[in-house]
Design a protein around this motif. Structure first.
Motif, mmCIF file in Angstrom:
data_model
loop_
_atom_site.group_PDB
_atom_site.id
_atom_site.type_symbol
_atom_site.label_atom_id
_atom_site.label_comp_id
_atom_site.label_asym_id
_atom_site.label_seq_id
_atom_site.Cartn_x
_atom_site.Cartn_y
_atom_site.Cartn_z
ATOM 1 N N ALA A 1 0.783 -1.270 -0.035
ATOM 2 C CA ALA A 1 0.083 -0.082 -0.073
ATOM 3 C C ALA A 1 0.885 1.252 0.076
ATOM 4 C CB ALA A 1 -0.913 -0.021 1.241
ATOM 5 N N ILE A 2 2.027 1.180 0.981
ATOM 6 C CA ILE A 2 2.958 2.393 0.675
ATOM 7 C C ILE A 2 3.381 2.703 -0.391
ATOM 8 C CG2 ILE A 2 5.027 3.289 1.811
ATOM 9 C CD1 ILE A 2 3.958 2.051 4.556
ATOM 10 N N ALA B 1 1.033 3.968 -2.922
ATOM 11 C CA ALA B 1 0.548 5.522 -2.687
ATOM 12 C C ALA B 1 2.001 6.385 -3.326
ATOM 13 C CB ALA B 1 0.476 5.433 -1.277
ATOM 14 N N THR C 1 -5.782 -0.269 -1.599
ATOM 15 C CA THR C 1 -5.778 0.572 -0.141
ATOM 16 C C THR C 1 -4.796 1.736 -0.595
ATOM 17 O OG1 THR C 1 -6.191 -1.268 1.095
ATOM 18 C CG2 THR C 1 -5.372 0.644 2.106
ATOM 19 N N GLY C 2 -3.521 1.476 -0.989
ATOM 20 C CA GLY C 2 -2.698 2.702 -1.426
ATOM 21 C C GLY C 2 -3.156 3.514 -2.316
ATOM 22 N N LEU D 1 -6.324 4.152 -3.295
ATOM 23 C CA LEU D 1 -7.508 4.872 -2.702
ATOM 24 C C LEU D 1 -6.864 6.244 -1.864
ATOM 25 C CD1 LEU D 1 -10.127 2.314 -2.068
ATOM 26 C CD2 LEU D 1 -10.009 4.051 -3.903
ATOM 27 N N ALA D 2 -5.690 5.774 -0.897
ATOM 28 C CA ALA D 2 -5.176 6.765 -0.145
ATOM 29 C C ALA D 2 -4.403 7.744 -0.643
ATOM 30 C CB ALA D 2 -4.086 6.023 0.942
ATOM 31 N N ALA D 3 -3.769 7.351 -1.925
ATOM 32 C CA ALA D 3 -3.019 8.431 -2.625
ATOM 33 C C ALA D 3 -4.112 9.447 -3.418
ATOM 34 C CB ALA D 3 -2.155 7.675 -3.757
ATOM 35 N N ALA E 1 -7.268 10.189 -2.209
ATOM 36 C CA ALA E 1 -7.522 11.135 -1.421
ATOM 37 C C ALA E 1 -6.576 12.013 -0.987
ATOM 38 C CB ALA E 1 -7.854 10.270 -0.381
ATOM 39 N N ILE E 2 -5.423 11.813 -0.907
ATOM 40 C CA ILE E 2 -4.264 12.930 -0.577
ATOM 41 C C ILE E 2 -4.174 13.757 -1.908
ATOM 42 C CG2 ILE E 2 -1.713 13.429 -0.297
ATOM 43 C CD1 ILE E 2 -1.736 10.702 0.988
#
Length: 398
Positions: A29-30, A33, A336-337, A339-341, A343-344
């Motif tokens: 995920a990291i 992202a 997951t990564g 979607l997080a990226a 969002a950022i």
């Protein structure tokens, strides 16, 4: 084994210990992202730069003195014949030549009364605003001299006008440009910056006046805007033939706008790919995490493996189960990564609307494929180890 049974077994192993699954997928995920954020920035910068260059049009051909393998982009050697105003005037007579703009640039002090400012001085011609779509806020641009000496007129950039005249009337006023007296005939509308270069912090004078002001004999560049009746290749060849006849040799460099944009786009695309590769290092770290966890799982689930083998599961089926688990963990981390990226990126777009960010669907899809591949590779060793376990030995060890 039916596909439904295969999915149940694979997903149950992931759901059995959700915290371990989450931590296993965290490395991927990291990485995803990081790749998404870096490539979005790289693509944004590439689009920003290309758009800035494209705003001046695409039917542009630049001619600079010196061959590209000797003098280069505008570097003038003593053995190279210069580009002169006579060359510019002769190019203006070529078929399909709409505008031919001489270019000469330097810096100097601009003074009005007690106020002074050091800024860029651009020597050009009357067609400058029509060729580049630079609108005027006040007055008019430099007049056409008709082949004779140009009058001492100057057009101010928006920033220079505000600094020297504090927003007051400037038309008709006299200012000093590098010590010489010029009359203000126009003020440009604010154009902003391009690649960190302030287009409003400059003044415009006639090219022949700039040659005298900078004590130069030749132009830095001649830009030709051609009409729709031809193409860049034919027009470039026409210019090359014409100037070679005038100079007796090809002592100049011709670059079309298409070539400049293509080269620039290629360079920035390579940089974006390099940035993505740097972010991809995190994916390798995530792959090592999956390999470690899957190897641990083999030891913890020896009895399960023995039971599956005892009831008739083949080595190929066991291999597919553990490989499927590794790929699902990897894809879970990737989604997951991503979607997080995203969002950022959405948050950055709201907080910093001027920041060039452009997520690329190509790199998003590539990241998913790479993460699945890494999961497959990382799980291959443990899965192969599990498939080789003897059911009798596995059950006996438990």
């Amino acid at each position: 084994m039916r596909v439904q049974d295969w999915l149940v077994l694979v997903l149950s192993s992931v759901r059995f210990n959700p915290l371990k699954s989450l931590l296993t997928a965290l490395g991927i995920a990291i990485g995803i992202a990081a790749v998404t954020l870096l490539t979005a920035l790289g693509e944004g910068v590439r689009g920003y730069v290309v758009d800035n260059f494209s705003q001046f049009g695409t039917r542009i051909i630049s001619v600079t003195p010196g061959r590209s393998d000797t003098a280069g982009m505008g570097t003038i050697l003593s053995s190279v014949q210069l580009l002169t105003m006579a060359d510019r005037n002769s190019l203006a007579r070529l078929p399909h030549a709409e505008y031919v703009i001489p270019s000469l640039q330097g810096s100097g002090s601009i003074r009005y009364g007690e106020r002074s400012r050091s800024t860029e001085i651009h020597g050009t011609s009357a067609d400058f605003t029509r060729a580049w779509s630079f609108p005027l806020a006040q007055g008019r641009f430099l007049p056409d001299s008709g082949g004779g000496p140009s009058p001492a007129f100057v057009v101010l950039g928006h920033t220079v006008w505000q600094e020297l005249f504090q927003g007051q009337q400037a038309l008709g006023q006299f200012i000093r440009v590098s010590g010489q007296r010029f009359r203000v005939v126009g003020v440009m509308q604010s154009k902003g910056s391009m690649l960190g270069f302030d287009l409003d912090d400059m003044v415009y004078i006639a090219a022949d006046r700039a040659l005298s002001l900078f004590n130069r004999e030749g132009l830095m560049e001649i830009n030709l805007v051609f009409g729709p009746g031809t193409n860049a290749t034919d027009m470039a060849q026409r210019i090359r033939t014409h100037l070679t006849e005038r100079h007796g040799q090809e002592d100049f460099t011709i670059i079309t706008q298409d070539e400049m944009l293509s080269s620039l786009d290629n360079i920035l695309s390579v940089l974006t790919l390099g940035v993505a590769a740097l972010g991809g290092i995190s994916l390798l770290v995530g792959g090592v995490g999956i390999f470690t966890v899957m190897t641990t799982n083999i030891r913890e689930r020896t009895a399960e493996i023995g039971l599956l083998r005892a009831i008739g599961s083949s080595r190929r089926q066991l291999l597919s189960l553990f490989l499927g688990e590794a790929v699902i963990l990897s894809l879970l981390g990737a989604i997951t990564g991503m979607l997080a990226a995203l969002a950022i990126l959405f948050g950055l777009a709201l907080l910093l609307p001027g920041l060039p960010l452009q997520p690329s669907p190509f790199y998003l899809l590539l990241s998913l494929l790479v993460s699945a591949f890494i999961g497959l590779i990382a799980g291959l060793g443990p899965a192969w180890q599990a498939s080789l376990l003897s059911p009798i030995e596995a059950l006996r060890n438990e």
